[in-house]
Design a protein around this motif. Structure first.
Motif, PDB file in Angstrom:
ATOM      1  N   HIS A 151      14.782  77.514   6.616  1.00 33.07           N
ATOM      2  CA  HIS A 151      14.649  78.766   7.363  1.00 33.07           C
ATOM      3  C   HIS A 151      13.849  79.840   6.615  1.00 33.07           C
ATOM      4  O   HIS A 151      13.170  80.652   7.239  1.00 33.07           O
ATOM      5  CB  HIS A 151      16.038  79.328   7.681  1.00 33.07           C
ATOM      6  CG  HIS A 151      16.887  78.411   8.505  1.00 33.07           C
ATOM      7  ND1 HIS A 151      16.757  78.307   9.870  1.00 33.07           N
ATOM      8  CD2 HIS A 151      17.863  77.538   8.149  1.00 33.07           C
ATOM      9  CE1 HIS A 151      17.629  77.421  10.334  1.00 33.07           C
ATOM     10  NE2 HIS A 151      18.315  76.940   9.311  1.00 33.07           N
ATOM     11  N   HIS A 160      12.382  86.498   0.800  1.00 31.90           N
ATOM     12  CA  HIS A 160      11.983  86.494   2.208  1.00 31.90           C
ATOM     13  C   HIS A 160      13.189  86.780   3.107  1.00 31.90           C
ATOM     14  O   HIS A 160      13.059  87.474   4.124  1.00 31.90           O
ATOM     15  CB  HIS A 160      11.325  85.161   2.587  1.00 31.90           C
ATOM     16  CG  HIS A 160       9.919  85.030   2.093  1.00 31.90           C
ATOM     17  ND1 HIS A 160       9.615  84.587   0.834  1.00 31.90           N
ATOM     18  CD2 HIS A 160       8.735  85.319   2.695  1.00 31.90           C
ATOM     19  CE1 HIS A 160       8.304  84.596   0.672  1.00 31.90           C
ATOM     20  NE2 HIS A 160       7.742  85.029   1.785  1.00 31.90           N
ATOM     21  N   PHE A 170      19.121  76.146   3.437  1.00 32.77           N
ATOM     22  CA  PHE A 170      18.532  77.495   3.424  1.00 32.77           C
ATOM     23  C   PHE A 170      17.010  77.451   3.549  1.00 32.77           C
ATOM     24  O   PHE A 170      16.416  78.216   4.301  1.00 32.77           O
ATOM     25  CB  PHE A 170      18.933  78.213   2.126  1.00 32.77           C
ATOM     26  CG  PHE A 170      18.303  79.564   1.951  1.00 32.77           C
ATOM     27  CD1 PHE A 170      18.859  80.687   2.543  1.00 32.77           C
ATOM     28  CD2 PHE A 170      17.142  79.717   1.194  1.00 32.77           C
ATOM     29  CE1 PHE A 170      18.273  81.935   2.389  1.00 32.77           C
ATOM     30  CE2 PHE A 170      16.552  80.952   1.037  1.00 32.77           C
ATOM     31  CZ  PHE A 170      17.124  82.074   1.634  1.00 32.77           C
ATOM     32  N   TYR A 171      16.398  76.528   2.807  1.00 30.27           N
ATOM     33  CA  TYR A 171      14.932  76.511   2.728  1.00 30.27           C
ATOM     34  C   TYR A 171      14.257  75.943   3.974  1.00 30.27           C
ATOM     35  O   TYR A 171      13.030  75.984   4.084  1.00 30.27           O
ATOM     36  CB  TYR A 171      14.492  75.774   1.458  1.00 30.27           C
ATOM     37  CG  TYR A 171      14.946  76.522   0.225  1.00 30.27           C
ATOM     38  CD1 TYR A 171      14.265  77.646  -0.217  1.00 30.27           C
ATOM     39  CD2 TYR A 171      16.101  76.139  -0.450  1.00 30.27           C
ATOM     40  CE1 TYR A 171      14.695  78.363  -1.319  1.00 30.27           C
ATOM     41  CE2 TYR A 171      16.549  76.849  -1.563  1.00 30.27           C
ATOM     42  CZ  TYR A 171      15.844  77.962  -1.991  1.00 30.27           C
ATOM     43  OH  TYR A 171      16.282  78.679  -3.075  1.00 30.27           O
ATOM     44  N   ILE A 213      22.571  82.687  -2.500  1.00 28.21           N
ATOM     45  CA  ILE A 213      22.272  81.885  -1.314  1.00 28.21           C
ATOM     46  C   ILE A 213      23.497  81.072  -0.891  1.00 28.21           C
ATOM     47  O   ILE A 213      23.788  80.927   0.293  1.00 28.21           O
ATOM     48  CB  ILE A 213      21.058  80.975  -1.579  1.00 28.21           C
ATOM     49  CG1 ILE A 213      19.780  81.816  -1.682  1.00 28.21           C
ATOM     50  CG2 ILE A 213      20.916  79.915  -0.493  1.00 28.21           C
ATOM     51  CD1 ILE A 213      18.568  81.061  -2.175  1.00 28.21           C
ATOM     52  N   ARG A 236      19.036  80.640  12.178  1.00 25.37           N
ATOM     53  CA  ARG A 236      18.308  81.611  11.351  1.00 25.37           C
ATOM     54  C   ARG A 236      18.858  83.020  11.561  1.00 25.37           C
ATOM     55  O   ARG A 236      19.079  83.758  10.601  1.00 25.37           O
ATOM     56  CB  ARG A 236      16.823  81.563  11.704  1.00 25.37           C
ATOM     57  CG  ARG A 236      15.919  82.347  10.785  1.00 25.37           C
ATOM     58  CD  ARG A 236      14.463  82.090  11.161  1.00 25.37           C
ATOM     59  NE  ARG A 236      13.557  82.647  10.187  1.00 25.37           N
ATOM     60  CZ  ARG A 236      13.169  83.924  10.155  1.00 25.37           C
ATOM     61  NH1 ARG A 236      13.612  84.770  11.064  1.00 25.37           N
ATOM     62  NH2 ARG A 236      12.341  84.350   9.214  1.00 25.37           N
ATOM     63  N   LYS A 245      11.526  80.881   2.840  1.00 24.20           N
ATOM     64  CA  LYS A 245      10.826  80.401   1.646  1.00 24.20           C
ATOM     65  C   LYS A 245      11.612  80.708   0.380  1.00 24.20           C
ATOM     66  O   LYS A 245      11.543  79.963  -0.595  1.00 24.20           O
ATOM     67  CB  LYS A 245       9.444  81.053   1.553  1.00 24.20           C
ATOM     68  CG  LYS A 245       8.463  80.611   2.623  1.00 24.20           C
ATOM     69  CD  LYS A 245       7.124  81.314   2.410  1.00 24.20           C
ATOM     70  CE  LYS A 245       6.136  80.935   3.496  1.00 24.20           C
ATOM     71  NZ  LYS A 245       4.857  81.667   3.349  1.00 24.20           N
ATOM     72  N   SER A 246      12.305  81.863   0.381  1.00 23.62           N
ATOM     73  CA  SER A 246      13.025  82.297  -0.815  1.00 23.62           C
ATOM     74  C   SER A 246      14.068  83.339  -0.427  1.00 23.62           C
ATOM     75  O   SER A 246      14.086  83.817   0.713  1.00 23.62           O
ATOM     76  CB  SER A 246      12.047  82.922  -1.817  1.00 23.62           C
ATOM     77  OG  SER A 246      11.533  84.144  -1.272  1.00 23.62           O
ATOM     78  N   LYS A 247      14.906  83.705  -1.380  1.00 23.30           N
ATOM     79  CA  LYS A 247      15.873  84.765  -1.139  1.00 23.30           C
ATOM     80  C   LYS A 247      15.152  86.075  -0.824  1.00 23.30           C
ATOM     81  O   LYS A 247      15.611  86.868  -0.004  1.00 23.30           O
ATOM     82  CB  LYS A 247      16.784  84.937  -2.366  1.00 23.30           C
ATOM     83  CG  LYS A 247      17.852  86.010  -2.163  1.00 23.30           C
ATOM     84  CD  LYS A 247      18.742  86.175  -3.389  1.00 23.30           C
ATOM     85  CE  LYS A 247      19.733  87.299  -3.197  1.00 23.30           C
ATOM     86  NZ  LYS A 247      20.573  87.544  -4.389  1.00 23.30           N
TER      87      LYS A 247
END
Length: 198
Positions: free
Chosen positions: A50, A56, A47-48, A33, A12, A52-54
């Motif tokens: 770590h 975040h 990615f998800y 992403i 992360r 919730k969204s770009k």
């Protein structure tokens, strides 16, 4: 496959670090992403696990960038003016101008942060308040009728961010260096003298 303890946290942090560099150099909108995950050797699908969204991720990058920027605001000088001159030398500098990938997010992401998602805006406000509080304590109380310490704190931050932004726009010219020099002089002049100083 089992990973060692701390693997997820380490991954992360690597993602945040990579995104910070890419957002500063390419811009937030121009960095997807896929590019962020590729920079750390991971697949976009991970990615998800770590974030919730770009948005975040952007929030975490902003937090990290402000925390890193705090290093420029710390020095051992107790004298107000000496402290301010040191901060100005570090922030309003050719090095900061010439290395946007390592710089303050308020400068490097200036055009994009005003359009940031509702997840990001409160983080920007909170981090900017921390900067303002620090400057307010260091600038000293003003005489009656002069701008307050709070006003001078916010004005100094705006001066610093604006100076580096304008100097970057003019990079390679004599005027760029003059902007940096002028901003450092004006910033230092906003410090109220210590008691007993004239």
């Amino acid at each position: 496959m089992r990973y060692p303890a701390g693997h997820r946290e380490h991954s992360r942090e690597r993602i945040i670090e990579a995104a910070a560099g890419l957002f500063r150099s390419r811009g937030i909108t121009n960095t997807g992403i896929d590019a962020v995950m590729s920079a750390v050797g991971l697949t976009a699908g991970g990615f998800y696990a770590h974030f919730k969204s770009k948005q975040h991720l952007i929030g975490e990058v902003v937090k990290k960038a402000f925390a890193d920027g705090q290093a420029r605001l710390h020095c051992t000088d107790e004298d107000r003016r000496a402290w301010m001159e040191t901060v100005l030398r570090r922030y309003v500098s050719r090095s900061h101008r010439d290395h946007p990938d390592q710089g303050c997010p308020m400068v490097t992401m200036l055009s994009e942060l005003p359009h940031a998602h509702e997840v990001v805006q409160p983080i920007i406000k909170e981090e900017l308040e921390k900067y303002a509080d620090l400057f307010e304590k260091r600038l000293g109380e003003a005489p009656e009728g002069a701008p307050t310490a709070r006003q001078r704190a916010l004005g100094t931050i705006a001066l610093m961010v604006g100076a580096v932004s304008v100097a970057r726009m003019l990079r390679g010219s004599k005027l760029s260096d003059e902007v940096l020099t002028a901003a450092r002089a004006v910033g230092a002049s906003l410090v109220q003298p210590e008691k007993g100083e004239s």
